[in-house]
Motif scaffolding. Structure first.
Motif, PDB file in Angstrom:
ATOM      1  N   ASP A 280       4.039 -21.660  57.911  1.00  0.00           N
ATOM      2  CA  ASP A 280       4.505 -22.301  59.150  1.00  0.00           C
ATOM      3  C   ASP A 280       3.366 -23.130  59.746  1.00  0.00           C
ATOM      4  N   GLN A 304      15.514 -24.896  59.274  1.00  0.00           N
ATOM      5  CA  GLN A 304      14.263 -24.154  59.148  1.00  0.00           C
ATOM      6  C   GLN A 304      14.405 -22.950  60.066  1.00  0.00           C
ATOM      7  N   SER A 307       9.939 -18.516  62.693  1.00  0.00           N
ATOM      8  CA  SER A 307       8.820 -17.903  61.984  1.00  0.00           C
ATOM      9  C   SER A 307       9.012 -16.390  61.895  1.00  0.00           C
ATOM     10  N   HIS A 308       8.583 -15.777  60.804  1.00  0.00           N
ATOM     11  CA  HIS A 308       8.703 -14.325  60.641  1.00  0.00           C
ATOM     12  C   HIS A 308       7.678 -13.555  61.474  1.00  0.00           C
ATOM     13  N   THR A 313       7.981 -19.155  57.231  1.00  0.00           N
ATOM     14  CA  THR A 313       9.346 -19.438  57.642  1.00  0.00           C
ATOM     15  C   THR A 313      10.188 -19.776  56.403  1.00  0.00           C
TER      16      THR A 313
END
Ligand code: ADP
Ligand code: ASP
Ligand code: MG
Length: 419
Positions: A280, A304, A307-308, A313
């Motif tokens: 990311d 998209q 973010s984790h 991502t």
């Protein structure tokens, strides 16, 4: 007297009996005193067969030789139609792509028409001879055979009509006009008397294959009058109720009051690709799409994910199904440069799109779509929108259901006559 271009699609040219019916229709226009050029497709199924031969010969084949093979279907039907017309006492000759010539770009299998030399054609037509032109084919500047992409005979017809300054370009096919959706999926689809160039362009580009997208763009640019008509109806062209493609200014009051949505289209030819755990950071997305763009692969829907929380991502997008193998190959090679974890794909997806110029002035079109699909338990995997279109990606098995549900939700179903 008018100068007209008539185009007949694959089902209309499927076999000598059908070609006789086509020839009789051409003869009627000639007898009415018109100058006529006819653009023909290969017999239905023949182009698929030729494409398969190429695949069998070698899965990754030379596109120049592919074009030599697949252009052959139209050569056969143009000769057969000329023979049939002659047998009916009508003067006619075929003009193959390389004989006119029709010059195209060198993008084999999806070439663009650049120029048509009309000198011989116009001389022949004005002398009363019918010009029969194979659709779909052309020739590069260095004399290699090209084809214009599947469904390309529509584009050949419009290009010929523009080049000879025809009064009309009549596209004869196996349905009697442009409907609110594919009438083979929704029997209650309604025929539209008029569709604007812009709406037709958008509908064609999202899967309404009744006209090839490029043909509509070209007609819009060159001001060619297109009508979509049935070749299976015996009436004279003047009495045939088809669909006219028109400019915005030609919509009448009755058309203005039509539904917010003009039509619904589906496309089963896209494939979904997901890259998991992409870093990311700035430049990551560019590193995915640059190699695809360099290879002229059209990416359509893109999402998209958030973010984790681990600085990575997931990125999901669609490409044309025919380009999936090449896309996976390119992304596989760029794995290190992009830095993703895994590459997964799914070809069992379909894109469903609703189109209408009314969307510009009305809110709520997208939410109607999402609610109608949700009520039937249809899951949306990706979304894209434009000024006059909303598209969603769903499971391919739910295509027909989704199209029917949306057709009803937007009030497009034709009234059923009381028994
Ligand atoms: P041709 O061989 O004459 O070029 P195509 O098969 O390319 O014919 O296009 C005609 C087909 O387009 C119809 O048989 C119909 O199933 C399909 N189609 C898809 N969307 C529409 C639409 N909105 N209106 C009419 N036909 C449509
Ligand atoms: N025969 C070609 C195809 O099947 C071109 C066309 O019919 O328009 O794609
Ligand atoms: Mg077609």
């Amino acid at each position: 007297m008018a100068r007209i271009v008539m185009k007949f699609g694959g089902t209309s040219m499927a076999g000598t009996e059908r070609i006789r019916v086509v020839a009789a229709r051409v003869k009627r226009e000639v007898d009415a005193g018109h100058e006529v050029a006819v653009v023909v497709s290969a017999m239905a199924g023949d182009t698929d067969r030729l494409v398969n031969f190429c695949r069998e010969a070698a899965p990754l084949h030379d596109p120049k030789e592919y074009d030599v093979v697949v252009a052959a279907g139209e050569q056969i039907t143009s000769g057969l139609l000329a023979i049939t017309l002659q047998a009916m006492g009508v003067r006619a000759r075929s003009w193959l792509g390389w004989q006119l010539p029709i010059r195209t770009s060198d993008a084999h299998s999806s070439a663009r028409i650049e120029d048509i030399d009309t000198s011989g054609l116009i001389a022949a037509m004005s002398s009363g001879e019918v010009a029969v032109i194979p659709g779909f084919q052309g020739m590069t500047a260095d004399d290699r055979v090209t084809t214009l992409g599947r469904g390309g005979s529509d584009t050949s017809a419009v290009a010929v009509a523009a080049a000879v300054k025809a009064d009309r370009c009549d596209i004869y096919t196996d349905v009697d006009g442009v409907y609110t959706t594919d009438p083979r999926i929704v029997p209650r689809a309604r025929k539209l008397a008029k569709v604007t160039y812009e709406e037709m362009l958008e509908l064609a580009s999202v899967g309404a294959k009744v006209l090839q997208t490029r043909s509509v763009g070209l007609a819009m640019k060159e001001n060619v009058r297109i009508q979509v008509l049935s070749s299976f109806d015996d009436r004279d062209s003047a009495d045939l109720p088809g669909t006219m493609i028109v400019g915005d200014d030609e919509l009448g009051v009755e058309d203005m009051e039509r539904q917010l949505i003009t039509g619904i289209a589906h496309d089963k030819n896209e494939a979904k690709v997901t890259l998991t755990r992409v870093p990311d950071k700035p430049g990551a997305v560019a590193s995915i799409f640059s190699p695809l763009a360099e290879a002229s692969i059209n990416v359509d829907m893109i999402i998209q994910n958030i973010s984790h929380g681990t600085g990575s991502t997931d990125v999901t997008f669609t490409v044309p199904g025919a380009e999936l193998a090449r896309s996976l190959d390119l992304l596989g090679k760029a794995k290190e440069a992009i830095g993703y974890e895994s590459l997964v794909h799914d070809t069992k997806v379909a894109k469903i799109s609703v189109v209408g110029v009314g969307m510009r002035s009305h809110a709520g079109v997208a939410s109607t779509m999402f609610s109608a699909l949700a009520q039937r338990g249809i899951n949306i995997q990706a979304i894209t929108t434009s000024e006059i279109k909303v598209s969603v990606l769903i499971d391919e098995d739910e295509t027909e259901l989704a199209v029917r549900v949306l057709h009803t939700a937007y009030g497009l179903d034709a009234e059923v006559e009381a028994a």
